[in-house]
Structure formats: structure tokens, C-alpha cells
Scaffold this active site. Structure first.
Site, PDB file in Angstrom:
ATOM      1  N   GLN A  99       0.784  -1.200  -0.048  1.00  0.00           N
ATOM      2  CA  GLN A  99      -0.144   0.084  -0.137  1.00  0.00           C
ATOM      3  C   GLN A  99       0.973   1.167  -0.122  1.00  0.00           C
ATOM      4  O   GLN A  99       1.287   1.489   1.188  1.00  0.00           O
ATOM      5  CB  GLN A  99      -0.832   0.059   1.160  1.00  0.00           C
ATOM      6  CG  GLN A  99      -1.975  -1.122   1.268  1.00  0.00           C
ATOM      7  CD  GLN A  99      -2.639  -1.252   2.598  1.00  0.00           C
ATOM      8  OE1 GLN A  99      -1.961  -1.837   3.592  1.00  0.00           O
ATOM      9  NE2 GLN A  99      -3.944  -1.302   2.620  1.00  0.00           N
ATOM     10  N   HIS A 106       3.917  -6.413   2.385  1.00  0.00           N
ATOM     11  CA  HIS A 106       3.328  -7.745   3.249  1.00  0.00           C
ATOM     12  C   HIS A 106       3.232  -8.863   2.540  1.00  0.00           C
ATOM     13  O   HIS A 106       3.182  -9.031   1.473  1.00  0.00           O
ATOM     14  CB  HIS A 106       1.557  -7.369   3.263  1.00  0.00           C
ATOM     15  CG  HIS A 106       1.232  -5.953   4.032  1.00  0.00           C
ATOM     16  ND1 HIS A 106       0.717  -5.871   5.177  1.00  0.00           N
ATOM     17  CD2 HIS A 106       1.200  -4.607   3.572  1.00  0.00           C
ATOM     18  CE1 HIS A 106       0.218  -4.586   5.477  1.00  0.00           C
ATOM     19  NE2 HIS A 106       0.768  -3.939   4.589  1.00  0.00           N
ATOM     20  N   HIS A 113       6.318   4.358   6.208  1.00  0.00           N
ATOM     21  CA  HIS A 113       7.410   3.568   6.302  1.00  0.00           C
ATOM     22  C   HIS A 113       7.194   2.565   5.000  1.00  0.00           C
ATOM     23  O   HIS A 113       6.422   1.556   5.439  1.00  0.00           O
ATOM     24  CB  HIS A 113       7.792   3.004   7.330  1.00  0.00           C
ATOM     25  CG  HIS A 113       9.304   2.433   7.458  1.00  0.00           C
ATOM     26  ND1 HIS A 113       9.794   2.288   8.541  1.00  0.00           N
ATOM     27  CD2 HIS A 113      10.057   1.865   6.357  1.00  0.00           C
ATOM     28  CE1 HIS A 113      10.940   1.772   8.617  1.00  0.00           C
ATOM     29  NE2 HIS A 113      11.157   1.218   7.144  1.00  0.00           N
ATOM     30  N   HIS A 138       6.936  -0.742   3.106  1.00  0.00           N
ATOM     31  CA  HIS A 138       6.784  -2.098   3.401  1.00  0.00           C
ATOM     32  C   HIS A 138       5.999  -2.833   2.485  1.00  0.00           C
ATOM     33  O   HIS A 138       5.201  -2.509   2.020  1.00  0.00           O
ATOM     34  CB  HIS A 138       6.313  -2.273   4.751  1.00  0.00           C
ATOM     35  CG  HIS A 138       4.892  -1.813   5.162  1.00  0.00           C
ATOM     36  ND1 HIS A 138       4.499  -0.536   5.205  1.00  0.00           N
ATOM     37  CD2 HIS A 138       3.850  -2.212   5.379  1.00  0.00           C
ATOM     38  CE1 HIS A 138       3.307  -0.098   5.449  1.00  0.00           C
ATOM     39  NE2 HIS A 138       2.749  -1.533   5.516  1.00  0.00           N
TER      40      HIS A 138
END
Length: 106
Positions: A86, A101, A97, A99
Site C-alpha cells: 500500500q 506485506h 514507512h 513495506h
């Protein structure tokens, strides 16, 4: 890593949540998993979005995500996985931050 060295955006992360590290990234146990085994792959440096990463960090993030994907699917006996980002507030990113998933699926 030392406890003070691990962050996810503005949040301190307990070093015990870290189960994988590369040169520039680490994988964390997700404290709010959507499914069992849901983990996050994050750069060690706080970089808000993919577009703000340099090329080397971007490549290492995806190499790390691929390795973590293999680890997690094996650990949970998964036959597939969701791998998702996202990127930005409009995309639903809630922590500034970048990232990845990784969610194992059976």
C-alpha cells in the site's frame, strides 16, 4: 539488532519481532496479522514510499520479500501467498514507512 535500532515508521519495534535481515531490510512479525503468518518486509531506513527509495534499496527490498515469501510459505505449509504494497495514503498506507506485506495462503 539492538532494540533501539528497530523501527517501523515512528514506532519502536521489539527486536524479537525481527526474524530475517538483509543488508538494508528486515522482516518483522506483524502484530496485527490479517491471517496467521502475515509478516512485513521493511527497509531498515525509514523511507515513506517506494518512489522515494534509491535503486539499490528498491532491489534489496524485493529480494528480501522473495526470500521471506519462501520462508513463510514453507513454515506455514502454504500453497500460495499474497504479496502486497500500500504505497501512499491514497492507497491505504497507514504507517509512513514503505513495506511489503507477505500473507501465506492455503
Amino acid at each position: 539488532p539492538e532494540p533501539a535500532d528497530v523501527t517501523f515508521g515512528p514506532f519502536a519495534v521489539d527486536a524479537s519481532q525481527v526474524f530475517f535481515e538483509s543488508g538494508t531490510c528486515r522482516a518483522l512479525v506483524n502484530l496485527k496479522p490479517l491471517v496467521e503468518g502475515h509478516v512485513l518486509v521493511v527497509p531498515k531506513a525509514v523511507v515513506p514510499t517506494l518512489g522515494e527509495m534509491d535503486e539499490e534499496l528498491h532491489r534489496d527490498l524485493w529480494r528480501a520479500a522473495r526470500r521471506v515469501h519462501a520462508m513463510i510459505t514453507e513454515e506455514y505449509g502454504a500453497t500460495g501467498a499474497n504479496v502486497a504494497v500500500q504505497d501512499g495514503i491514497a492507497a491505504g498506507q497507514s504507517v509512513p514507512h514503505a513495506h511489503v506485506h507477505v500473507l501465506p495462503r492455503r
